[in-house]
Design an enzyme around this catalytic site. Structure first.
Site, PDB file in Angstrom:
ATOM      1  CG  HIS A 156      -4.210   0.279   4.608  1.00 19.79           C
ATOM      2  ND1 HIS A 156      -3.298  -0.179   3.816  1.00 19.79           N
ATOM      3  CD2 HIS A 156      -5.427   0.931   4.354  1.00 19.79           C
ATOM      4  CE1 HIS A 156      -4.236  -0.384   2.663  1.00 19.79           C
ATOM      5  NE2 HIS A 156      -5.304   0.459   2.897  1.00 19.79           N
ATOM      6  CB  CYS A 192      -1.010  -0.073   1.150  1.00 16.69           C
ATOM      7  SG  CYS A 192      -0.159  -0.059   2.668  1.00 16.69           S
TER       8      CYS A 192
END
Ligand SMILES: [Zn+2]
Length: 710
Positions: free
Chosen positions: A605, A138
């Site tokens: 994230h 990510c």
């Protein structure tokens, strides 16, 4: 930053749970067996045979074996074959917990056909591409999605990928083109692998845990260095090195770009050499060259100078590829981006520094005094007086030069005459880049625990950012260190908070003109004596705005600004509202994309918001949604911001609109045309898709087989 990401952590927990299950099952059986064994004569059993006999029930009991295999097998198979499934679970868990207004988000995946925005986007090409999370990727995906929204970068890639030698640039462009291609109502996810393979220094992939979760900012920098090395492969050496000899202005090419001219232009840019090295011979007739390679390249100007005598060692111009703004270590409340920028351009005072000029001035005073004493004596030594006079002459001569260099100083100074002074260090943007990348550095060192923590303070950022207060082109720069680095009045800094834009702009312009004409020669301040106390000079630095407006107008406003300038970080008014202005001007930038980091310093994230096809998209690896502007502006944990010169970003959207109007008739209600529309490199496209489909079906087969085998 190397650390285990939250997702690997999550899957490890599942793994550990399964392992625990296995062990406890085994133990449950073996305790029974052991109890039985203990009743027998221990001597008849070797340790090995004991071990075998205790574990054998596990293998004999097929139910137990099946259970263990399922418990261990499913999560590991999932993790190795399709890490994105776990990422998806993780992401949806995060969304529900951390985002209060979940229901407000427009999730077009579930409710789309009737929405006017959705219809509008469909006309423009519909969905953008997603990026497959190949194990903690990510941090890469968010950067790639963000960059795909920049017109100046896409234009740059179009131009630079024409040569065949530039593997990375070609692969990079191809991936971003994929993301931006017209998918209409379909969802399509792409792999980053083909691009990563062309990188000379790609992020490390760990067999067990996927990619080490790295910093998105570091990945951004490595993309840039790949672009630069590709650029250097195909362009002549003169335009790729940054340290070139100053050139006489008469020898400059006719289309040379100076200072801040032609914003958006890349390549060589010229700065007056007199600012960089005032002692240089013919400095006033020469220019120094700086090369801007990628669209994120701009120039910064830094000045370190003495607050007592004003001498500075030359303005240090450097090529920058974005700004990194630190969050204050002690402030965890909401902050404004413009306040962080103001802090960045604040002068930093360094105390107790040696100053050659101040010391030499002190020597001169001492010698002049000494000479007077000698001359007043009755039986004076003419020889000594002559010697002293030549020395004084030499010193005076040296003091004429803009900079006293160390060698001259050593020759002329007297041992006990070193003067400790205060110096001020200040930095500004000299030439802003077409695409401004801002990194919010959230890492804060905690002196209590000796650890680096993440400062999760909210940073409020505007859709339109006027860089004018933070930019000073060479003509706007004061070379006297006692004056502010920029000749522009600080007035501009408050503009963003005021509604009456036009009037202010005019006023600022007027003041700007007046101040730059009246400050051509900062002689007045040079006459101040060294014996002026430090306090006074620092005071003069603070009140520099008032000094600049000697005409006396707006004195009330000035004192307000002075306060603002002196205490920029102690945000007396914590911003609670989202900044939304419609600014205009040559240095206005438009927000193109935002990278957000959820989680703590060690794991979390990354997602990206990006503007494309007239709407804002939230991209989280494979999950792509259209979202409201408000969601973007209220995003927590902003990590990177990409602003593009407004004139460049506007152009594209207008063009896009026009283009789509023309195509309107053609597309009407058609969503399966996408394959035909992607005429460019359709072959390789198909190859890539096939590859992905194969991969996916393979994964499916494997999974089915594994389950069947059980
Ligand atoms: Zn000095």
């Amino acid at each position: 930053m190397l650390h285990i990401s939250s997702k690997s952590y999550f899957s490890l927990v599942i793994f550990a749970f399964s392992l625990f299950n296995l062990i406890s099952k085994t133990l449950a059986i073996s305790t029974d067996k052991l109890a039985y064994l203990n009743q027998l004569d221990n001597n008849n059993y070797s340790t090995l045979s004991k071990l075998i006999s205790t574990t054998s029930p596990l293998w004999k009991n097929w139910k137990n074996l099946l259970f263990t295999l399922i418990a261990l097998g499913i999560p590991t198979t999932l993790f190795f074959l399709k890490p994105s499934i776990l990422n998806y679970i993780w992401d949806s868990m995060f969304n529900n917990s951390s985002r209060g207004n979940f229901m407000n988000r427009r999730r077009f995946r579930f409710d789309k056909k009737n929405d006017p925005t959705y219809q509008k986007v469909q006309k423009k090409g519909g969905n953008i591409g997603g990026l497959i999370n190949d194990g903690n990727t990510c941090f890469m995906n968010s950067v790639l999605q963000s960059l795909a929204s920049s017109n100046s970068l896409m234009d740059y890639l179009d131009e630079e990928s024409k040569s065949k030698e530039v593997d990375f640039t070609i692969a990079f462009k191809k991936l971003l083109d994929h993301l931006n291609s017209k998918h209409f109502s379909k969802n399509h996810d792409y792999k980053t692998n083909p691009m990563l393979k062309t990188m000379t220094k790609s992020p490390n992939k760990n067999f067990l845990l996927g990619y080490n979760q790295e910093d998105a900012q570091e990945f951004f920098q490595s993309l840039l260095s790949e672009l630069e090395s590709d650029y250097k492969k195909i362009h002549s050496s003169s335009s790729t090195t940054n340290k070139t000899e100053p050139i006489y202005n008469t020898e400059l090419p006719s289309d040379a770009v100076h200072g801040i001219e032609q914003l958006g232009h890349l390549g060589p840019v010229y700065i007056p050499s007199s600012q960089i090295d005032p002692n240089l011979q013919d400095a006033n007739l020469k220019s120094s060259q700086f090369n801007l390679i990628t669209p994120v390249d701009g120039l910064s100007a830094e000045r370190i100078g003495c607050l007592q005598c004003g001498e500075m060692g030359g303005i240090r111009y450097s090529v920058i590829s974005g700004l990194s703004l630190n969050l204050p270590p002690d402030n965890y409340s909401a902050l404004k981006l413009t306040d962080l920028l103001k802090t960045w351009i604040e002068p930093e005072i360094i105390e107790g520094v040696d100053c050659n000029r101040c010391a030499l001035n002190a020597v001169l005073d001492y010698q002049t005094n000494h000479l007077q004493i000698l001359e007043s004596k009755e039986n004076k030594s003419e020889k000594l007086i002559d010697l002293l006079k030549t020395r004084i002459g030499e010193i005076k001569n040296e003091l004429q030069k803009p900079i006293i260099d160390d060698e001259i100083f050593k020759k002329l100074h007297t041992e006990n005459m070193i003067k400790k002074c205060s110096k001020a260090k200040q930095i500004l943007i000299s030439r802003p880049p077409p695409l401004l990348a801002i990194h919010i550095n959230r890492s804060v060192f905690d002196p209590m625990t000796y650890r680096v923590r993440k400062n999760n303070a909210k940073v409020v950022f505007p859709l339109k950012l006027d860089l004018d207060p933070f930019v000073a082109e060479p003509n706007d720069i004061n070379t006297d260190a006692r004056l502010p680095l920029s000749k522009k009045v600080v007035h501009d800094l408050q503009e963003e908070n005021e509604d009456v834009q036009d009037e202010d702009d005019d006023q600022a312009q007027d003041q700007h003109n007046q101040s730059s004409s009246s400050l051509e020669t900062p002689e007045g301040s040079e006459k101040q004596d060294d014996d002026e106390s430090e306090k006074q000079t620092q005071e003069s630095l603070k009140t520099k705005t008032t000094e600049l407006n000697s005409d006396g107008s707006d004195s009330d406003l000035d004192s307000e600004e002075e306060e603002e300038r002196t205490y920029p970080t102690n945000s007396t008014s914590i911003p609670t509202t989202i900044e939304k202005q419609d600014l205009s001007g040559p240095l206005v930038y438009a927000l193109r994309s935002v990278i957000v980091h959820y989680g703590t310093h060690n794991y979390g994230h990354y997602i990206a918001y990006r503007k494309f096809r007239g709407v804002w998209w939230r991209t989280s690896d494979e999950t792509i949604d259209i979202v409201d502007e408000d969601e973007v502006l209220s995003a927590p944990g902003v990590f990177m911001l990409f602003y593009e010169l407004d004139s460049l970003s506007k152009e594209e959207e207008d063009l896009e609109d026009l283009e789509n109007e023309v195509q309107d008739v053609k597309i009407s209600g058609e969503s399966d045309e996408e394959e035909d529309n992607e005429e460019e490199d359709s072959k390789s496209d198909n190859e890539l898709e096939e590859e992905e489909i194969n991969d996916e079906s393979e994964e499916g087969n494997n999974l089915a087989q594994t389950i069947a085998n059980l």
